[in-house]
Design a protein around this motif. Structure first.
Motif, short mmCIF file in Angstrom:
data_model
loop_
_atom_site.label_atom_id
_atom_site.label_comp_id
_atom_site.label_asym_id
_atom_site.label_seq_id
_atom_site.Cartn_x
_atom_site.Cartn_y
_atom_site.Cartn_z
N THR A 224 0.32 -1.17 0.25
CA THR A 224 -0.14 0.29 -0.01
C THR A 224 1.07 1.06 -0.21
N THR A 225 0.30 2.18 -0.92
CA THR A 225 1.57 3.42 -1.16
C THR A 225 0.72 5.04 -1.12
N VAL A 226 0.33 5.69 -0.02
CA VAL A 226 -0.27 5.96 -0.26
C VAL A 226 -0.13 7.92 0.43
N HIS A 227 -0.05 8.53 -0.79
CA HIS A 227 0.06 9.85 -0.96
C HIS A 227 -0.88 11.44 -0.81
N LEU A 228 -0.93 11.86 0.66
CA LEU A 228 -1.33 12.60 0.84
C LEU A 228 -0.54 13.87 0.63
N ALA A 229 -1.55 15.26 0.25
CA ALA A 229 -0.78 16.11 0.41
C ALA A 229 -2.35 17.43 0.74
N SER A 230 -2.75 18.28 0.71
CA SER A 230 -3.58 19.18 2.13
C SER A 230 -2.70 20.76 1.97
N ASN A 231 -3.80 21.63 2.37
CA ASN A 231 -2.91 22.55 3.08
C ASN A 231 -3.33 23.39 4.00
N TRP A 232 -3.31 22.26 5.05
CA TRP A 232 -3.91 22.62 5.74
C TRP A 232 -2.49 22.87 6.62
N PRO A 233 -1.94 24.10 7.81
CA PRO A 233 -0.25 23.66 8.12
C PRO A 233 0.12 23.12 8.82
N HIS A 234 -0.88 22.90 10.24
CA HIS A 234 -0.51 22.21 11.29
C HIS A 234 -1.10 20.65 11.32
N PRO A 235 -0.19 19.46 10.45
CA PRO A 235 -0.68 17.54 10.50
C PRO A 235 -0.22 17.66 11.67
N SER A 236 -1.06 16.64 12.15
CA SER A 236 -0.84 15.93 13.38
C SER A 236 -1.07 13.87 12.87
N PHE A 237 0.35 13.38 12.81
CA PHE A 237 0.25 12.40 12.27
C PHE A 237 0.18 10.92 12.91
N GLN A 238 -0.89 10.57 12.73
CA GLN A 238 -1.10 9.43 14.32
C GLN A 238 -1.54 7.88 13.32
N GLY A 239 -1.99 7.36 14.14
CA GLY A 239 -2.17 5.47 13.72
C GLY A 239 -1.28 4.73 14.03
N ALA A 240 -1.98 3.51 12.78
CA ALA A 240 -0.85 2.19 13.20
C ALA A 240 0.77 2.64 12.46
N PHE A 241 0.47 3.90 11.16
CA PHE A 241 2.09 3.75 10.98
C PHE A 241 2.33 5.09 10.40
N LEU A 242 3.70 5.89 10.28
CA LEU A 242 3.61 7.28 10.77
C LEU A 242 4.68 7.31 9.39
N PRO A 243 4.38 8.31 8.75
CA PRO A 243 4.70 7.94 7.01
C PRO A 243 6.15 8.32 6.93
N VAL A 244 6.64 7.77 5.17
CA VAL A 244 7.70 7.49 5.49
C VAL A 244 9.05 8.62 5.00
N GLU A 245 7.99 9.67 3.96
CA GLU A 245 8.49 11.14 3.86
C GLU A 245 7.35 11.80 3.83
N ARG A 246 7.67 13.08 4.49
CA ARG A 246 7.23 14.85 4.57
C ARG A 246 7.62 15.85 4.76
N ASN A 247 6.85 16.68 4.53
CA ASN A 247 7.22 18.35 4.12
C ASN A 247 5.79 18.46 4.58
N ILE A 248 6.77 20.21 5.57
CA ILE A 248 5.36 20.97 6.23
C ILE A 248 5.87 22.07 5.89
N ALA A 249 5.01 22.94 5.89
CA ALA A 249 5.21 24.28 4.92
C ALA A 249 3.84 24.97 5.27
N GLN A 250 4.36 26.75 5.63
CA GLN A 250 3.72 27.01 5.73
C GLN A 250 1.96 27.21 4.62
#
Length: 388
Positions: A224-250
């Motif tokens: 399973t490969t998931v790519h998630l993008a959003s214009n929300w600047p304050h993500p809080s990753f949760q659940g059974a698995f954390l992302p292998v890659e992430r990029n957070i900006a304003q």
């Protein structure tokens, strides 16, 4: 010597009275914490009301292929009985692309604003039907290929706004209400009478869903490969698995997950009873739309230190008394303590309507002005009171 003993007793008595006043002030401070808890509870009720009408925390996943099979079993009376069971086949490969767009206008319930989103997701991949045949093809077992169904898991069906893409093995499918007990969602009938001979079947599904506060996925693919993008600047990753890659900006964030079948507690092919909503939910992962400025959390933290600030203020006044020999009445201590308590009440009330920093400045200014008014006379001059 007698005078010193009297003065010592007077100091002790004054210290005891100040301690009693501090204990009395714990009552309004406890009431302030109750106000914070009540307001936070009302905010949660606002979130629930928005979730009921728009959509709340949302969990979705790739499709699940449901194939009924019939087995011939010999009963105790030596009669052959046919037992029908649903088999659940998960995708061998699953690629999910999600774009969660936060609405610039939050939904309001009274004074409480709740951020909401419209999320478009697309799931692509394929099923390896030959795995089902290899495991269960035996004498006395019949596959009801013509009665197969395709389940698209969605935790809240009312959050679905539009199905933009629905193809299975090159054919368009039409979804309707789900009758499966394995997970909520929508279903489509699939005739695999001919399609199962190919061994594999590709799919491509897309939809638009509405939600708030949270978006999560189920890792139903063998890979399973998931790519998630959003214009929300304050993500809080949760659940059974954390992302292998992430990029957070304003301007927002994007993240990528990769989950293998080996990372889960359930298999690619399961029989009815082996797979259910609770088991699938344990493997979900995603992101909370975390609100970084939680006024009630910050107000509660401030109230926790209220007793410390009051005690330090009283200690300063008491030390000033001993140095200057200018006695203060216990009632003046009580008035100063109540003025400091009013700071927290103003902070809670103002922060619900203006920025927290502005509310803090306004409440602090009002508190200082009130304390200066109380202490101007006992401290002798307005300048001394302001300095204190």
């Amino acid at each position: 010597m007698l005078t010193r003993m009297v003065e010592s007793g007077s100091v002790t008595t004054k210290a005891v009275l100040i301690g009693v006043i501090v204990l009395l002030l714990l009552v309004p401070l406890a009431m302030l914490r109750g106000v914070v808890t009540e307001r936070a509870s009302l905010r949660e009720q606002a979130h629930h009301r928005v979730a009921e009408g728009w959509g709340g925390a949302l969990t979705f996943g790739g499709p699940i292929l449901i194939v009924p099979i019939e087995r011939n079993l010999i009963a105790e009376d030596n009669k052959i009985r046919v037992v029908r069971t649903d088999m659940y086949v998960l995708p061998s490969r699953l690629d999910v692309d999600v774009e969660a767009k936060i609405d610039p206008q939050p939904r309001y319930v009274g004074i409480y604003g709740v951020p909401v989103y419209l999320s478009s997701f697309r799931t692509r991949g394929e099923f390896d039907i030959s795995v089902l045949q290899a495991q269960y093809d035996a004498p006395g077992v019949t596959f009801a290929w013509g009665e197969s169904r395709l389940l698209l898991p969605v935790s809240s069906v009312k959050s679905l706004r539009e199905v933009t893409q629905s193809e299975f093995a090159g054919q368009r499918v039409n979804f309707g209400p789900a009758g499966s007990r394995v997970y909520p969602g929508v279903e489509a009938p699939i005739d695999l009478s001919e399609l199962h001979k190919a061994g594999t079947a590709a799919f491509d599904f897309g939809a638009v869903v509405a939600g708030s506060r949270n978006v999560s996925m189920l890792p139903l693919g063998g890979v399973t490969t998931v790519h998630l993008a959003s214009n929300w600047p304050h993500p809080s990753f949760q659940g059974a698995f954390l992302p292998v890659e992430r990029n957070i900006a304003q301007q927002g964030f994007d993240a990528r997950w990769q989950v293998l079948e080996l990372n889960r507690s359930y298999r690619q092919v399961s029989s009815e009873g082996e797979l259910n909503e609770a088991i699938l939910s344990q493997s979900s992962f995603g992101v909370d739309l975390f609100q970084s400025v939680d006024i009630y959390q910050r107000a509660e933290r401030a109230v926790k230190y209220a007793a410390l600030f009051i005690a330090l203020t009283f200690l300063t006044l008491f030390a000033w008394e001993q140095v200057t020999r200018n006695r203060l009445h216990p009632l003046q201590y009580l008035l100063v303590g109540l003025a400091l308590s009013m700071f927290y009440l103003l902070l809670i009330a103002l922060s619900e309507h203006v920025a927290f920093d502005h509310a803090y400045l306004a409440a602090a200014t009002a508190c200082v002005a009130l304390v200066v008014a109380y202490l101007r006379h006992p401290l002798g001059t307005r300048l001394r009171a302001a300095a204190f």
